[in-house]
Design a protein around this motif. Structure first.
Motif, mmCIF file in Angstrom:
data_model
loop_
_atom_site.group_PDB
_atom_site.id
_atom_site.type_symbol
_atom_site.label_atom_id
_atom_site.label_comp_id
_atom_site.label_asym_id
_atom_site.label_seq_id
_atom_site.Cartn_x
_atom_site.Cartn_y
_atom_site.Cartn_z
ATOM 1 N N MET A 121 -12.225 -9.866 14.715
ATOM 2 C CA MET A 121 -12.260 -8.495 14.546
ATOM 3 C C MET A 121 -10.847 -8.096 14.312
ATOM 4 N N ARG A 122 -10.943 -6.875 13.461
ATOM 5 C CA ARG A 122 -9.477 -6.428 13.199
ATOM 6 C C ARG A 122 -9.110 -5.383 14.240
ATOM 7 N N ASN A 123 -7.619 -5.375 14.202
ATOM 8 C CA ASN A 123 -7.082 -4.552 15.167
ATOM 9 C C ASN A 123 -6.477 -3.489 14.278
ATOM 10 N N GLU A 124 -5.973 -2.406 15.165
ATOM 11 C CA GLU A 124 -5.781 -0.925 14.398
ATOM 12 C C GLU A 124 -4.585 -1.273 13.493
ATOM 13 N N ASP A 125 -3.554 -2.108 13.745
ATOM 14 C CA ASP A 125 -2.586 -2.151 12.825
ATOM 15 C C ASP A 125 -2.696 -2.793 11.592
ATOM 16 N N ASP A 126 -3.799 -3.737 11.605
ATOM 17 C CA ASP A 126 -4.222 -4.301 10.349
ATOM 18 C C ASP A 126 -4.964 -3.181 9.367
ATOM 19 N N ILE A 127 -5.731 -2.397 9.859
ATOM 20 C CA ILE A 127 -6.250 -1.273 9.356
ATOM 21 C C ILE A 127 -5.248 -0.522 8.699
ATOM 22 N N PHE A 128 -4.395 0.131 9.633
ATOM 23 C CA PHE A 128 -3.292 0.914 9.120
ATOM 24 C C PHE A 128 -2.487 0.289 7.935
ATOM 25 N N LYS A 129 -2.224 -0.903 7.943
ATOM 26 C CA LYS A 129 -1.409 -1.604 6.777
ATOM 27 C C LYS A 129 -2.306 -1.565 5.485
ATOM 28 N N GLU A 130 -3.482 -1.886 5.651
ATOM 29 C CA GLU A 130 -4.292 -1.937 4.669
ATOM 30 C C GLU A 130 -4.689 -0.482 3.938
ATOM 31 N N VAL A 131 -4.531 0.538 4.877
ATOM 32 C CA VAL A 131 -4.665 1.985 4.206
ATOM 33 C C VAL A 131 -3.492 2.341 3.367
ATOM 34 N N LYS A 132 -2.205 1.840 4.146
ATOM 35 C CA LYS A 132 -0.895 2.322 3.585
ATOM 36 C C LYS A 132 -0.562 1.643 2.350
ATOM 37 N N ASN A 133 -1.092 0.364 2.267
ATOM 38 C CA ASN A 133 -0.856 -0.290 0.837
ATOM 39 C C ASN A 133 -1.882 -0.110 -0.133
ATOM 40 N N SER A 134 -2.946 0.763 0.006
ATOM 41 C CA SER A 134 -3.874 0.691 -0.786
ATOM 42 C C SER A 134 -3.491 1.724 -2.065
ATOM 43 N N PRO A 135 -4.237 1.462 -3.213
ATOM 44 C CA PRO A 135 -3.679 2.047 -4.768
ATOM 45 C C PRO A 135 -3.999 3.764 -4.499
ATOM 46 N N ASP A 136 -4.811 4.012 -3.562
ATOM 47 C CA ASP A 136 -5.154 5.311 -3.543
ATOM 48 C C ASP A 136 -4.028 6.575 -3.052
ATOM 49 N N PHE A 137 -3.191 5.893 -2.164
ATOM 50 C CA PHE A 137 -1.990 6.394 -1.368
ATOM 51 C C PHE A 137 -0.870 6.675 -2.653
ATOM 52 N N GLU A 138 -0.851 6.154 -3.677
ATOM 53 C CA GLU A 138 0.317 6.390 -4.626
ATOM 54 C C GLU A 138 0.065 7.222 -5.584
ATOM 55 N N PRO A 139 0.995 8.384 -5.517
ATOM 56 C CA PRO A 139 0.609 9.654 -6.477
ATOM 57 C C PRO A 139 0.691 9.046 -7.899
#
Length: 131
Positions: free
Chosen positions: A1-19
């Motif tokens: 199972m994934r922990n919260e830190d892994d989820i946050f890293k994925e969200v931060k590195n996703s291309p949707d957050f780059e303007p």
């Protein structure tokens, strides 16, 4: 199972957050325009304060030098000083007039009529009345 830190890293590195590049350029352009406008307004304010001060100083100097400003200042200060002296004199006169009334009433009770009084006990001119 994934922990919260892994989820946050994925969200931060996703291309949707780059303007988008257009957004970055447009925002930079707007910020630079606002900064220029603020700098211009600051310079206008500074210039108006300095020019107003220079104009007020020049007008005061001309008034003082050529339009009799010194005399107005001297007259005002002199009248203020004279008002204070007059107030002191008025206080003494009020005190004196109270003393004069008391002295006059005392002499009249003794049977004298006060004809004139110049401010000192030696200057009474009296006449004796016959009651």
């Amino acid at each position: 199972m994934r922990n919260e830190d892994d989820i946050f890293k994925e969200v931060k590195n996703s291309p949707d957050f780059e303007p988008r590049m257009e957004f970055v350029q447009e925002t930079k352009k707007n910020l630079v325009q606002k900064a220029r406008k603020m700098k211009f307004q600051k310079n206008v304010k500074k210039l108006s304060i300095v020019s107003s001060s220079i104009a007020a100083t020049a007008i005061f100097s001309v008034w003082l030098s050529f339009l009799g400003g010194k005399q107005v200042i001297f007259d005002t200060v002199g009248s203020l000083l004279n008002e204070n002296e007059e107030l002191e004199v008025v206080d003494h006169e009020l005190e004196l007039s109270a003393n004069v009334k008391n002295a006059k009433s005392f002499l009249e009770r003794r049977g004298y009529e006060v004809i004139s009084y110049d401010g000192s006990s030696e200057s009474y001119r009296l006449t004796k009345t016959n009651y």
